[in-house]
Scaffold this active site. Structure first.
Site, PDB file in Angstrom:
ATOM      1  N   LYS A 120       0.828  -1.219   0.000  1.00 51.92           N
ATOM      2  CA  LYS A 120       0.000   0.000   0.000  1.00 51.92           C
ATOM      3  C   LYS A 120       0.855   1.258   0.000  1.00 51.92           C
ATOM      4  CE  LYS A 120      -3.431  -2.800   0.926  1.00 51.92           C
ATOM      5  NZ  LYS A 120      -4.664  -2.963   0.199  1.00 51.92           N
TER       6      LYS A 120
HETATM    7  C1  PLP Z   1      -0.922  -7.923   2.379  1.00 51.32           C
HETATM    8  C2  PLP Z   1      -2.023  -7.861   1.376  1.00 51.32           C
HETATM    9  N1  PLP Z   1      -2.028  -8.721   0.367  1.00 51.32           N
HETATM   10  C3  PLP Z   1      -2.998  -8.707  -0.560  1.00 51.32           C
HETATM   11  C4  PLP Z   1      -4.051  -7.810  -0.487  1.00 51.32           C
HETATM   12  C5  PLP Z   1      -5.090  -7.832  -1.558  1.00 51.32           C
HETATM   13  O1  PLP Z   1      -4.925  -6.755  -2.440  1.00 51.32           O
HETATM   14  P1  PLP Z   1      -6.151  -6.163  -3.231  1.00 51.32           P
HETATM   15  O2  PLP Z   1      -7.149  -5.753  -2.188  1.00 51.32           O
HETATM   16  O3  PLP Z   1      -5.608  -5.001  -3.971  1.00 51.32           O
HETATM   17  O4  PLP Z   1      -6.671  -7.242  -4.075  1.00 51.32           O
HETATM   18  C6  PLP Z   1      -4.089  -6.905   0.564  1.00 51.32           C
HETATM   19  C7  PLP Z   1      -5.178  -5.907   0.716  1.00 51.32           C
HETATM   20  O5  PLP Z   1      -5.511  -5.163  -0.094  1.00 51.32           O
HETATM   21  C8  PLP Z   1      -3.040  -6.897   1.495  1.00 51.32           C
HETATM   22  O6  PLP Z   1      -3.020  -5.995   2.477  1.00 51.32           O
HETATM   23  N1  LIG Z   2      -6.419  -5.309   2.086  1.00 56.40           N
HETATM   24  C1  LIG Z   2      -6.824  -3.972   2.281  1.00 56.40           C
HETATM   25  C2  LIG Z   2      -8.269  -3.777   2.084  1.00 56.40           C
HETATM   26  C3  LIG Z   2      -8.560  -3.333   0.681  1.00 56.40           C
HETATM   27  O1  LIG Z   2      -7.999  -2.172   0.525  1.00 56.40           O
HETATM   28  P1  LIG Z   2      -7.771  -1.256  -0.724  1.00 56.40           P
HETATM   29  O2  LIG Z   2      -7.433   0.027  -0.044  1.00 56.40           O
HETATM   30  O3  LIG Z   2      -6.612  -1.790  -1.458  1.00 56.40           O
HETATM   31  O4  LIG Z   2      -8.994  -1.146  -1.488  1.00 56.40           O
HETATM   32  C4  LIG Z   2      -6.289  -3.481   3.601  1.00 56.40           C
HETATM   33  O5  LIG Z   2      -5.335  -4.062   4.052  1.00 56.40           O
HETATM   34  O6  LIG Z   2      -6.772  -2.556   4.170  1.00 56.40           O
END
Ligand code: PLP
Ligand SMILES: N[C@@H](CCOP(=O)(O)O)C(=O)O
Length: 466
Positions: free
Chosen positions: A112
């Site tokens: 993120k």
């Molecule tokens: C560590 C981790 N892996 C995978 C995901 C999944 O990613 P996305 O929500 O973009 O599909 C998330 C949350 O978004 C995450 O925090």
């Molecule tokens: N996995 C995410 C939840 C989805 O978040 P997004 O911001 O990617 O839409 C989290 O860890 O918060």
């Protein structure tokens, strides 16, 4: 570049407008009116660029009209200056075919940061032009929350209200959010799941009284700027593995479909992608949708990969819109049906379009554990449970051995120390850059999983926009 809503009736906006808006006013998600594309020669010319320069090159078409190229480069240099690895998103080789794309070298140890470090700067830039205050309302299953908080804590004119499912994130994830005591940061633990939190956030964007008083914006991947920044590391990885002359496949641990949608965008921009593997845990709505056309949400099952405990994957709407001929009214109708019944069937065009590029897998808990163990014992790599889900899906995908297969390593193993220790016998240490989370006071509110309670909490504390 102009951005249009997937549901067809919100006004088209430029990049600055789409970034500040977060979600479109008709409930849809903003997407570029058309996909910019690079030629093979343009992609080849990106090889060897330092990450901030690559980022500015890949994102330039998306921000055109809102940010000059030189300013974008200043912002990417500043955003990626805080990463603990010079390559920002380095590759680690596991064996002849398999690679990990390490996305956890940012300040909060998950992928993120790659987008949110930039988004914090974009908010500051655009707010300085527009004036007033921004009220960010977000939902997190653990990682978006801390990355967003790190990116905006203490920033002038911005407040963040972050909802997380009470008791359903790891202790490290929770403390990364709740030990930040900056006055513009408000953590809320709700009774319910990430899906409940995300639904409340979306509902608030459609609540006229709230949008009338506050300038709401989003840090979740419903905000286009998040995905735009995530496109870059697909280019970074593929270029190192031989693109554009050679195709590369990616396996992506998936929940809200944001990270993998960024891979889809990269392929639409001309990056030669062999396949995108959607790897889910037992919360497998996306696997069912892609393998059988059945997009129906059940209740969320808590797992050892809590950030993927998601049943309603917001960004899937962006894919369905694109594959369904970009028909806003039809998309709005399809989503209305889903919102009423929590189920929908994909159309033939959507299924066939998806099948051309995507594969999917549901990974069981014992397979996830075995993947952590294999990476540790056979390759000397400690990986987190989310990455392990991606890795298992990659290793069982049947993609020909000559195609490099990159698993996105989405979080640092120390964020999920208990699960990693159970699988490998070793307890990963938190990198020094996160500080001693366990020595600090926590602050968060606990609220019932009810929209009215969350709405009242925010409207009592947020600063009106003007
Ligand atoms: C560590 C981790 N892996 C995978 C995901 C999944 O990613 P996305 O929500 O973009 O599909 C998330 C949350 O978004 C995450 O925090
Ligand atoms: N996995 C995410 C939840 C989805 O978040 P997004 O911001 O990617 O839409 C989290 O860890 O918060």
């Amino acid at each position: 570049m102009e951005y249009v809503s997937t549901r067809g009736s919100a006004p088209a906006l430029d990049f600055e407008g789409a970034t500040l808006a977060g979600l479109a006013s008709d409930g849809g998600l903003y997407v570029p009116r058309e996909w910019p594309a690079f030629t093979a020669a343009e992609i080849a010319a990106m090889r060897g660029l330092p990450y901030p320069e690559l980022a500015a090159r890949v994102m330039a078409p998306f921000v055109a009209g809102s940010l000059a190229d030189e300013r974008l480069l200043e912002l990417t240099r500043s955003a990626y200056g805080r990463f603990a690895h010079e390559a920002v998103t380095p590759l680690a080789q596991l064996d002849e075919q398999h690679w990990l794309l390490e996305l956890f070298h940012g300040p909060t140890l998950a992928f993120k940061d790659v987008a949110l470090q930039l988004l914090g700067l974009l908010f500051e830039e655009f707010l300085a032009r527009a004036g007033g205050n921004l009220t960010i309302v977000g939902a997190t299953s653990g990682d978006t929350g801390s990355a967003a908080i790190d990116a905006v804590a203490g920033r002038e004119g911005v407040e963040v209200f972050m909802l997380h499912p009470h008791g359903k994130v790891s202790d490290v994830q929770r403390r990364q959010m709740t030990t930040v005591l900056a006055p513009n940061v408000h953590n809320i633990a709700i009774d319910g799941s990430f899906d409940d939190a995300q639904a409340m956030v979306k509902r608030m964007f459609g609540d006229g009284e709230m949008t009338g008083r506050f300038r709401l914006s989003a840090v979740n991947s419903i905000n286009w700027a998040r995905l735009m920044a995530q496109v870059v590391y697909y280019f970074a990885a593929a270029l190192q593995l031989g693109a554009p002359e050679r195709k590369v496949a990616f396996s992506v641990p998936t929940g809200n479909f944001g990270d993998i949608f960024a891979g889809y965008v990269a392929s639409r921009m001309g990056l030669p992608v062999e396949r995108l593997i959607v790897a889910t845990n037992v919360n497998d709505i996306l696997h069912r949708a892609l393998s059988a056309g059945d997009y129906s949400a059940g209740t969320v099952t808590p797992t050892a990969a809590p950030s993927m405990d998601i049943q309603v994957s917001s960004n899937f709407e962006r894919l369905l819109f694109d594959l369904g001929g970009r028909d806003g009214p039809a998309m709005a109708e399809q989503m209305r049906g889903f919102e009423a019944s929590r189920a929908m069937r994909l159309t033939n065009a959507q299924r066939e379009g998806a099948a051309a590029l995507f594969a999917s897998a549901r990974v069981e808990p014992d397979e996830m554990t075995a993947a952590m163990r294999w990476a540790h014992e056979a390759c000397g790599q400690t990986i987190d449970p989310h990455t392990a889900i991606g890795l298992h899906a990659a290793r069982s995908s049947g993609i020909p051995a000559e195609v490099p297969l990159v698993t996105l390593a989405t979080a640092h193993p120390a964020k999920f120390r208990d699960a990693v220790e159970r699988a490998t016998g070793q307890r990963p240490q938190l990198p020094a850059r996160v500080g001693d989370l366990f020595a600090h006071e926590e602050r968060y509110a606990e609220l019932p999983g009810e929209y009215e309670a969350v709405r009242a909490f925010i409207s009592e504390r947020a600063t009106p926009s003007a």
